[in-house]
Design a protein around this motif. Structure first.
Motif, PDB file in Angstrom:
ATOM      1  N   GLY A  87      46.166  47.319   9.729  1.00  0.00           N
ATOM      2  CA  GLY A  87      46.775  46.118   9.338  1.00  0.00           C
ATOM      3  C   GLY A  87      46.262  45.042  10.146  1.00  0.00           C
ATOM      4  N   GLY A  88      45.972  45.462  10.957  1.00  0.00           N
ATOM      5  CA  GLY A  88      44.908  44.107  11.870  1.00  0.00           C
ATOM      6  C   GLY A  88      45.944  43.956  13.164  1.00  0.00           C
ATOM      7  N   GLU A  89      46.665  45.081  13.624  1.00  0.00           N
ATOM      8  CA  GLU A  89      48.101  44.130  14.152  1.00  0.00           C
ATOM      9  C   GLU A  89      47.656  45.659  15.226  1.00  0.00           C
ATOM     10  OE1 GLU A  89      52.996  44.825  15.609  1.00  0.00           O
ATOM     11  OE2 GLU A  89      52.192  45.534  13.381  1.00  0.00           O
ATOM     12  N   PHE A  90      47.230  45.118  16.884  1.00  0.00           N
ATOM     13  CA  PHE A  90      47.000  45.918  17.854  1.00  0.00           C
ATOM     14  C   PHE A  90      48.561  45.899  19.097  1.00  0.00           C
ATOM     15  CE2 PHE A  90      42.721  43.784  17.022  1.00  0.00           C
ATOM     16  CZ  PHE A  90      42.264  45.145  17.142  1.00  0.00           C
ATOM     17  N   ILE A  91      48.613  47.663  18.760  1.00  0.00           N
ATOM     18  CA  ILE A  91      50.600  47.931  19.433  1.00  0.00           C
ATOM     19  C   ILE A  91      49.856  47.523  20.804  1.00  0.00           C
ATOM     20  CG2 ILE A  91      51.958  49.560  19.554  1.00  0.00           C
ATOM     21  CD1 ILE A  91      52.261  47.886  16.794  1.00  0.00           C
ATOM     22  N   GLU A  92      48.529  48.354  21.175  1.00  0.00           N
ATOM     23  CA  GLU A  92      48.203  48.425  22.871  1.00  0.00           C
ATOM     24  C   GLU A  92      46.883  48.526  22.369  1.00  0.00           C
ATOM     25  OE1 GLU A  92      48.791  52.437  24.324  1.00  0.00           O
ATOM     26  OE2 GLU A  92      49.071  53.085  22.607  1.00  0.00           O
ATOM     27  N   LYS A  93      46.018  47.815  24.004  1.00  0.00           N
ATOM     28  CA  LYS A  93      44.966  48.405  23.680  1.00  0.00           C
ATOM     29  C   LYS A  93      44.011  49.403  23.504  1.00  0.00           C
ATOM     30  CE  LYS A  93      40.592  45.892  26.788  1.00  0.00           C
ATOM     31  NZ  LYS A  93      40.465  45.476  27.655  1.00  0.00           N
ATOM     32  N   GLN A  94      43.429  50.048  23.087  1.00  0.00           N
ATOM     33  CA  GLN A  94      42.441  51.274  22.724  1.00  0.00           C
ATOM     34  C   GLN A  94      41.327  50.359  22.550  1.00  0.00           C
ATOM     35  OE1 GLN A  94      43.175  54.367  23.362  1.00  0.00           O
ATOM     36  NE2 GLN A  94      45.013  53.470  24.485  1.00  0.00           N
ATOM     37  N   SER A  95      40.643  51.288  23.072  1.00  0.00           N
ATOM     38  CA  SER A  95      39.204  50.885  22.356  1.00  0.00           C
ATOM     39  C   SER A  95      38.212  51.475  23.571  1.00  0.00           C
ATOM     40  CB  SER A  95      38.681  49.635  23.019  1.00  0.00           C
ATOM     41  OG  SER A  95      39.160  49.316  24.586  1.00  0.00           O
ATOM     42  N   ILE A  96      37.035  51.277  22.587  1.00  0.00           N
ATOM     43  CA  ILE A  96      35.725  52.675  23.161  1.00  0.00           C
ATOM     44  C   ILE A  96      34.902  51.469  23.595  1.00  0.00           C
ATOM     45  CG2 ILE A  96      35.856  54.750  21.994  1.00  0.00           C
ATOM     46  CD1 ILE A  96      33.810  53.110  19.835  1.00  0.00           C
ATOM     47  N   TYR A  97      33.587  52.093  24.470  1.00  0.00           N
ATOM     48  CA  TYR A  97      32.481  50.820  25.060  1.00  0.00           C
ATOM     49  C   TYR A  97      31.602  51.662  24.926  1.00  0.00           C
ATOM     50  CZ  TYR A  97      29.749  48.012  27.924  1.00  0.00           C
ATOM     51  OH  TYR A  97      29.255  46.974  28.520  1.00  0.00           O
ATOM     52  N   VAL A  98      30.800  51.598  23.972  1.00  0.00           N
ATOM     53  CA  VAL A  98      29.413  51.671  23.461  1.00  0.00           C
ATOM     54  C   VAL A  98      27.885  51.449  24.174  1.00  0.00           C
ATOM     55  CG1 VAL A  98      27.932  52.980  21.349  1.00  0.00           C
ATOM     56  CG2 VAL A  98      30.021  52.558  21.595  1.00  0.00           C
ATOM     57  N   VAL A  99      27.289  51.903  25.196  1.00  0.00           N
ATOM     58  CA  VAL A  99      26.273  51.881  26.277  1.00  0.00           C
ATOM     59  C   VAL A  99      25.066  52.077  25.260  1.00  0.00           C
ATOM     60  CG1 VAL A  99      25.346  50.855  27.825  1.00  0.00           C
ATOM     61  CG2 VAL A  99      27.448  51.159  27.424  1.00  0.00           C
ATOM     62  N   TYR A 100      24.291  51.669  25.265  1.00  0.00           N
ATOM     63  CA  TYR A 100      22.545  52.474  24.985  1.00  0.00           C
ATOM     64  C   TYR A 100      21.417  51.306  25.247  1.00  0.00           C
ATOM     65  CZ  TYR A 100      22.253  50.360  19.898  1.00  0.00           C
ATOM     66  OH  TYR A 100      22.358  50.319  19.181  1.00  0.00           O
ATOM     67  N   ILE A 101      20.230  52.297  25.440  1.00  0.00           N
ATOM     68  CA  ILE A 101      19.190  51.162  25.586  1.00  0.00           C
ATOM     69  C   ILE A 101      18.062  50.824  24.098  1.00  0.00           C
ATOM     70  CG2 ILE A 101      16.796  50.883  27.200  1.00  0.00           C
ATOM     71  CD1 ILE A 101      19.415  51.015  28.335  1.00  0.00           C
ATOM     72  N   ASP A 102      17.936  49.749  24.010  1.00  0.00           N
ATOM     73  CA  ASP A 102      17.583  49.488  22.729  1.00  0.00           C
ATOM     74  C   ASP A 102      15.947  50.296  22.831  1.00  0.00           C
ATOM     75  OD1 ASP A 102      17.429  48.816  20.410  1.00  0.00           O
ATOM     76  OD2 ASP A 102      16.723  46.609  20.987  1.00  0.00           O
ATOM     77  N   GLY A 103      15.249  50.736  21.322  1.00  0.00           N
ATOM     78  CA  GLY A 103      13.900  51.134  22.495  1.00  0.00           C
ATOM     79  C   GLY A 103      13.600  52.709  22.277  1.00  0.00           C
ATOM     80  N   LEU A 104      14.598  53.629  23.187  1.00  0.00           N
ATOM     81  CA  LEU A 104      14.787  54.821  23.255  1.00  0.00           C
ATOM     82  C   LEU A 104      16.187  54.985  22.149  1.00  0.00           C
ATOM     83  CD1 LEU A 104      14.672  53.952  27.075  1.00  0.00           C
ATOM     84  CD2 LEU A 104      12.449  54.380  25.212  1.00  0.00           C
ATOM     85  N   CYS A 105      16.679  54.652  21.889  1.00  0.00           N
ATOM     86  CA  CYS A 105      17.709  55.220  20.928  1.00  0.00           C
ATOM     87  C   CYS A 105      17.881  55.143  19.669  1.00  0.00           C
ATOM     88  CB  CYS A 105      19.289  54.414  21.846  1.00  0.00           C
ATOM     89  SG  CYS A 105      20.700  55.182  20.732  1.00  0.00           S
ATOM     90  N   ASP A 106      18.318  55.758  18.587  1.00  0.00           N
ATOM     91  CA  ASP A 106      18.721  55.974  17.396  1.00  0.00           C
ATOM     92  C   ASP A 106      19.997  55.372  17.045  1.00  0.00           C
ATOM     93  OD1 ASP A 106      18.958  55.855  14.839  1.00  0.00           O
ATOM     94  OD2 ASP A 106      18.489  58.546  15.138  1.00  0.00           O
ATOM     95  N   ASN A 107      20.070  54.214  17.068  1.00  0.00           N
ATOM     96  CA  ASN A 107      21.002  53.511  16.863  1.00  0.00           C
ATOM     97  C   ASN A 107      22.049  53.721  15.465  1.00  0.00           C
ATOM     98  OD1 ASN A 107      19.798  52.187  15.463  1.00  0.00           O
ATOM     99  ND2 ASN A 107      19.706  50.006  15.933  1.00  0.00           N
ATOM    100  N   GLU A 108      21.601  54.346  14.279  1.00  0.00           N
ATOM    101  CA  GLU A 108      21.861  54.345  13.768  1.00  0.00           C
ATOM    102  C   GLU A 108      22.769  56.005  13.796  1.00  0.00           C
ATOM    103  OE1 GLU A 108      20.986  56.272   8.770  1.00  0.00           O
ATOM    104  OE2 GLU A 108      19.165  55.425  10.152  1.00  0.00           O
ATOM    105  N   THR A 109      21.681  56.994  14.877  1.00  0.00           N
ATOM    106  CA  THR A 109      22.778  58.347  15.503  1.00  0.00           C
ATOM    107  C   THR A 109      24.200  57.814  15.101  1.00  0.00           C
ATOM    108  OG1 THR A 109      20.933  59.567  15.030  1.00  0.00           O
ATOM    109  CG2 THR A 109      22.653  60.472  16.913  1.00  0.00           C
ATOM    110  N   VAL A 110      23.392  56.868  16.543  1.00  0.00           N
ATOM    111  CA  VAL A 110      25.122  56.732  16.779  1.00  0.00           C
ATOM    112  C   VAL A 110      26.483  55.527  16.466  1.00  0.00           C
ATOM    113  CG1 VAL A 110      26.541  54.639  18.540  1.00  0.00           C
ATOM    114  CG2 VAL A 110      23.710  55.882  19.068  1.00  0.00           C
ATOM    115  N   GLU A 111      25.847  55.161  15.089  1.00  0.00           N
ATOM    116  CA  GLU A 111      26.726  54.194  14.406  1.00  0.00           C
ATOM    117  C   GLU A 111      27.593  55.502  13.718  1.00  0.00           C
ATOM    118  OE1 GLU A 111      24.882  51.177  11.803  1.00  0.00           O
ATOM    119  OE2 GLU A 111      24.468  50.590  13.517  1.00  0.00           O
TER     120      GLU A 111
END
Length: 505
Positions: A44-68
């Motif tokens: 519903g858009g309400e953040f009860i607490e900060k829960q997150s993921i941080y995604v990192v990769y190099i453009d050109g070396l990675c298949d970004n579609e696989t990541v998504e």
């Protein structure tokens, strides 16, 4: 700030600290793709607490579609906060839709994985990170080998991808005992390499010796197998290669089945095979696909070509300058007639043409393929004929030098053939000073050097020089290649307990 930030090996539980470390480490790297995805409990858009993921990769070396499709969409669209399970456990056990994903606790190793094309995923309240295999490196497709052609056999060849190289070997050897040990060499390049062998066929001492030689150096970067080959040579001053380099997977697979070790490097289309002998360097894959009389004849031609490549110009100088009585009268008159009107001595005449052909060869290699072929053929014909018309060289010398150049191309291994191209200049100089005695001196010195060289304990001139076990079996696959049905034992470098490779049922 958390004291763990001072240690680049530690992954912090606070995801903001990890984000800070990544941004600092990749400062100035505009090809870095990084994004933090915040998650909610009920959509519903309400953040009860900060829960997150941080995604990192190099453009050109990675298949970004696989990541998504494997991480971003399942976690951000479907995950709901459950008090009974952490976000990390939810991703690992349920949401992460990839089998090739691993946990890592070392921050530096995570960053090196990112540099190799993998994707790093940091999770809130976790001191570990996920490394997702998402490589999509810019490499050539599998093409036909341009340096080791043949009329029969497979047409594929290795490319610059290490995983492609290992897969091409696996495709041919479907054996659980085929071992592929991977490692990293180069402090800055972090080049991956793989040692491939069959566990019960390869000698344990050979495998360990190869591994020790690779790991005995610390170097900034390795960009090709040729650089690693030079590092692994114990006696660098010896001119002959102790490794056999090939771009053909079928040749590499055949070497592994014979009990040899293959070393593949990332970013290199050639693999190294150890040990190497004169016999293996003169062999081609076609030898085992053609009928045995044809293969035997081809091998005889190659050995004759090697002698011509190193000795013909020197032999011509020795005979024409010192031992004219050996030359038949009609041929001697023809040589004298061809040299009438020339002002250069025979030695200088041969050196001019040899250097001219080497110059044309080098120019043909450096130019684009279409232009290179033109330079090699047209340049040789035009310059050679012009030199004859101008009275610089004789037609006999053009024939001798051209035959020498053609013979050098008949040697299958390029590194091995290049040494013969250099040795011919020693033969020319020795023959110019001492005639046939100088020619014989260089030939004897060449045999002495070849007899004194070994490759990982195997004599370079095996099977002519004995290296134990049943040496008579090695002769069956030497200059005379007997039918496949007669080649019942593996070569001498294989495990003595597993030497039989063929038997009748």
């Amino acid at each position: 700030m958390d004291n763990n930030l001072a240690d680049n090996k530690v992954i912090c539980k606070k995801i903001d600290d990890n984000i800070t470390k990544v941004k600092a480490m990749f400062a100035g790297c505009d090809d870095l793709v990084e994004h933090e995805f915040r998650l909610n409990r009920d959509g519903g858009g309400e953040f009860i607490e900060k829960q997150s993921i941080y995604v990192v990769y190099i453009d050109g070396l990675c298949d970004n579609e696989t990541v998504e499709t494997t991480i971003v969409k399942p976690v951000t669209w479907e995950w709901r906060r459950d008090i009974n399970i952490s976000l990390w456990d939810a991703i690992v056990s349920y949401e992460g839709q990839s089998a090739d994903i691993k946990e890592e606790i070392d921050f530096e190793k995570v960053m090196f994985s990112v540099l190799k094309g993998d994707t790093a995923v940091f999770v809130s309240d976790s001191d570990k990170a996920l490394v997702l295999s998402s490589k999509k490196l810019p490499v050539r497709g599998i093409e036909e080998s341009s340096t080791e052609g043949g009329l029969r056999g497979p047409r594929d060849s290795f490319n610059e991808s290490l995983r492609t190289s290992t897969a091409l070997v696996r495709r041919r050897i479907k054996d659980l005992k085929l071992k592929i040990n991977q490692g990293v060499i180069g402090e800055r390049s972090r080049t991956d390499y793989a040692i491939m062998y069959i566990d019960d066929l390869a000698s344990k001492e050979l495998v360990e010796d190869v591994r020790k030689r690779i790991e005995s150096y610390e170097i900034d970067a390795i960009f090709d197998s040729g650089m690693a080959e030079h590092l692994m040579e114990k006696k660098w001053f010896r001119p002959f290669p102790i490794f056999q380099a090939t771009t053909r997977p079928d040749k590499a697979a055949a070497a592994i089945v014979d009990g040899r070790v293959v070393i593949a490097f990332d970013n290199s289309p050639e693999v190294l095979i150890a040990p190497a002998t004169i016999n293996t360097l003169f062999q081609t894959a076609d030898d085992y696909y053609n009928r045995w009389p044809v293969a035997t004849f081809a091998r005889i031609i190659r050995y004759i070509a090697a002698f011509i490549a190193v000795g013909l110009p020197g032999l011509y100088i020795a005979l024409t300058c010192y031992h004219r009585e050996i030359i038949p009268d009609k041929l001697l008159y023809a040589i004298a007639d061809a040299r009438s009107g020339l002002s250069f001595p025979i030695v200088l005449e041969v050196l001019i043409m040899e250097l001219l052909f080497e110059l044309l060869r080098e120019a043909g290699i450096r130019l684009p393929s279409q232009m290179g072929n033109t330079i090699g053929v047209v340049g040789g014909l035009i310059v050679g004929q012009s030199a004859v018309d101008a009275g610089i060289v004789s037609t006999i010398v053009v024939i001798v030098v051209a035959l020498t150049a053609i013979a050098s191309f008949a040697i299958p291994n390029e590194a091995f053939g290049s040494i013969f191209r250099l040795l011919k200049f020693l033969t020319i100089i020795a023959s110019a000073f001492w005639g046939l005695y100088g020619f014989y001196l260089i030939m004897l010195a060449l045999l002495y050097v070849l007899a004194s060289v070994d490759s990982f304990g195997i004599p370079y001139m095996s099977p002519v020089v004995s290296c134990g076990y049943n040496e008579s079996e090695g002769i069956r696959d030497f200059i005379l290649r007997e039918p496949i049905s007669k080649l019942k034992l593996r070569p001498n470098w294989s495990n003595p307990d597993e030497r039989r490779r063929l038997k009748r049922k």
